[in-house]
Design a protein around this motif. Sequence first.
Motif, PDB file in Angstrom:
ATOM      1  N   LYS A  16      20.761   4.018 -50.011  1.00 56.25           N
ATOM      2  CA  LYS A  16      19.385   4.090 -49.537  1.00 56.25           C
ATOM      3  C   LYS A  16      18.998   2.807 -48.803  1.00 56.25           C
ATOM      4  O   LYS A  16      18.262   2.858 -47.811  1.00 56.25           O
ATOM      5  CB  LYS A  16      18.450   4.360 -50.715  1.00 56.25           C
ATOM      6  CG  LYS A  16      18.726   5.698 -51.399  1.00 56.25           C
ATOM      7  CD  LYS A  16      17.966   5.828 -52.697  1.00 56.25           C
ATOM      8  CE  LYS A  16      18.382   7.100 -53.439  1.00 56.25           C
ATOM      9  NZ  LYS A  16      17.747   7.198 -54.759  1.00 56.25           N
TER      10      LYS A  16
ATOM     11  N   VAL B  52      17.730   2.479 -44.897  1.00 52.50           N
ATOM     12  CA  VAL B  52      16.581   1.721 -44.396  1.00 52.50           C
ATOM     13  C   VAL B  52      17.015   0.745 -43.312  1.00 52.50           C
ATOM     14  O   VAL B  52      16.398   0.655 -42.242  1.00 52.50           O
ATOM     15  CB  VAL B  52      15.888   0.967 -45.547  1.00 52.50           C
ATOM     16  CG1 VAL B  52      14.835   0.000 -45.006  1.00 52.50           C
ATOM     17  CG2 VAL B  52      15.248   1.947 -46.520  1.00 52.50           C
TER      18      VAL B  52
ATOM     19  N   ASP C 239      17.745   2.584 -40.081  1.00 55.67           N
ATOM     20  CA  ASP C 239      16.536   3.037 -39.387  1.00 55.67           C
ATOM     21  C   ASP C 239      15.884   1.894 -38.623  1.00 55.67           C
ATOM     22  O   ASP C 239      15.454   2.058 -37.474  1.00 55.67           O
ATOM     23  CB  ASP C 239      15.546   3.608 -40.402  1.00 55.67           C
ATOM     24  CG  ASP C 239      15.640   5.126 -40.493  1.00 55.67           C
ATOM     25  OD1 ASP C 239      16.626   5.682 -39.983  1.00 55.67           O
ATOM     26  OD2 ASP C 239      14.742   5.744 -41.081  1.00 55.67           O
TER      27      ASP C 239
ATOM     28  N   ALA D 254      14.178  -4.532 -47.748  1.00 52.26           N
ATOM     29  CA  ALA D 254      14.764  -3.191 -47.819  1.00 52.26           C
ATOM     30  C   ALA D 254      14.975  -2.777 -49.268  1.00 52.26           C
ATOM     31  O   ALA D 254      14.715  -1.630 -49.652  1.00 52.26           O
ATOM     32  CB  ALA D 254      16.085  -3.158 -47.049  1.00 52.26           C
TER      33      ALA D 254
ATOM     34  N   VAL E   9      13.215   0.398 -51.344  1.00 54.76           N
ATOM     35  CA  VAL E   9      13.986   1.402 -52.082  1.00 54.76           C
ATOM     36  C   VAL E   9      13.527   1.466 -53.532  1.00 54.76           C
ATOM     37  O   VAL E   9      13.398   2.545 -54.113  1.00 54.76           O
ATOM     38  CB  VAL E   9      15.494   1.092 -51.990  1.00 54.76           C
ATOM     39  CG1 VAL E   9      16.280   1.966 -52.962  1.00 54.76           C
ATOM     40  CG2 VAL E   9      15.993   1.312 -50.567  1.00 54.76           C
TER      41      VAL E   9
ATOM     42  N   LEU F 138      10.658   7.662 -48.123  1.00 55.56           N
ATOM     43  CA  LEU F 138      11.242   6.369 -47.755  1.00 55.56           C
ATOM     44  C   LEU F 138      11.298   6.223 -46.237  1.00 55.56           C
ATOM     45  O   LEU F 138      10.950   5.173 -45.682  1.00 55.56           O
ATOM     46  CB  LEU F 138      12.642   6.257 -48.361  1.00 55.56           C
ATOM     47  CG  LEU F 138      13.371   4.923 -48.208  1.00 55.56           C
ATOM     48  CD1 LEU F 138      12.600   3.797 -48.886  1.00 55.56           C
ATOM     49  CD2 LEU F 138      14.781   5.032 -48.800  1.00 55.56           C
TER      50      LEU F 138
ATOM     51  N   VAL G 223       9.282   3.499 -43.761  1.00 56.36           N
ATOM     52  CA  VAL G 223       9.905   2.639 -42.750  1.00 56.36           C
ATOM     53  C   VAL G 223       9.141   2.756 -41.438  1.00 56.36           C
ATOM     54  O   VAL G 223       8.827   1.744 -40.789  1.00 56.36           O
ATOM     55  CB  VAL G 223      11.385   3.013 -42.550  1.00 56.36           C
ATOM     56  CG1 VAL G 223      11.968   2.246 -41.359  1.00 56.36           C
ATOM     57  CG2 VAL G 223      12.190   2.709 -43.803  1.00 56.36           C
TER      58      VAL G 223
END
Length: 343
Positions: free
Chosen positions: A157, A161, A164, A177, A181, A191, A195
């Motif tokens: 995860k 992030v 992205d 980050a 999470v 999530l 972001v």
Amino acid sequence: MPVKSAGKTAARKPTAGAATTVPPFDLAPAPVVLLAGSEEALADRAFGALLARMREADPAFERTDTSAAGYQKGQLATWTSPSLFDERSLVVVDGVDAAGDAFVEDVLDYLRAPVETVVLVLRHRGGNRAKKVLDEARAVPGVAEVSCQPLKRDQEKVDFVLGDVRRARRKIDLEAARALVAALGSDLGELAAAVDQLLGDTDGTVTEDAVHRYHGGRREATGFEVADAAVAGDEGRALVLVRHAAATGVPPVLVVAALASRLRQLAKVAAAGRGRAADLARDLGMAPWLVEKAQREVRALDPERLAEAILAVAAADHAVKGGGTPPEHALERAVRVVAAARR
């Protein structure tokens, strides 16, 4: 009933070979596209990327959306039949994992000779039903597959992030980050939305302070803040956070879940014994940084009191789920016992 919209688009010509697994953010048109797995956020992202690529080629492609559950024999042939002027089209079939025999028979027949002007998207969320469709589709030349399996590890995860933010040509601190999470990691869609919000509301590098400013009051964040304070032995702060959570409408079950999650991590790391965090992470299914953090915390905890804390949190879990004891009392007692485990 299927829903159609006018238009056409360019599909790639099939090339020899088996299914090619592609990332959900870079999905180009293909004769057959498989979205396989139960994670809706990844499937939505992949489909969005596919639509963007098709609109670039031609914003007026024809699109048909339907569900496999109510399929009637022969419909697929109608949706995929070439147009009079050889126009491109997109056919999206949702719920392939709930398809009946009629759809399975028709799509298997179609997969033997896909129409070049059609992009067929098959959404299968998992299970053995209609699995043969996936197996046969993967053998179609030029097929593209997106794995939509849930991201279970925190490090996956965090990577999600980071990816992205990188694709948005921005930067985010690693600790930021991780904090994001920890706050929202159980829901990948939430999530991803967080972001986007952070990128839209901040400038430059996204920092941990920015994450706490925007998401410090979220339910999961509150629960993990309680757990952090309790495990650190800060009983007073942990109780203040518990009462703040109650005052703002956060269900006690979420706070107990965060406590239980942290204690499970500590127990797993304690039982694993000494070793390099990277090695233990592979065995325990945890991110290396979480293992390192748990190792530091375990060294500061009394083993017997840690066991008592686990029992107290289990009792609190029973209480907040209707076990008889007032939930708020059971939760505060669990926090006190967890804090007391600190040497």
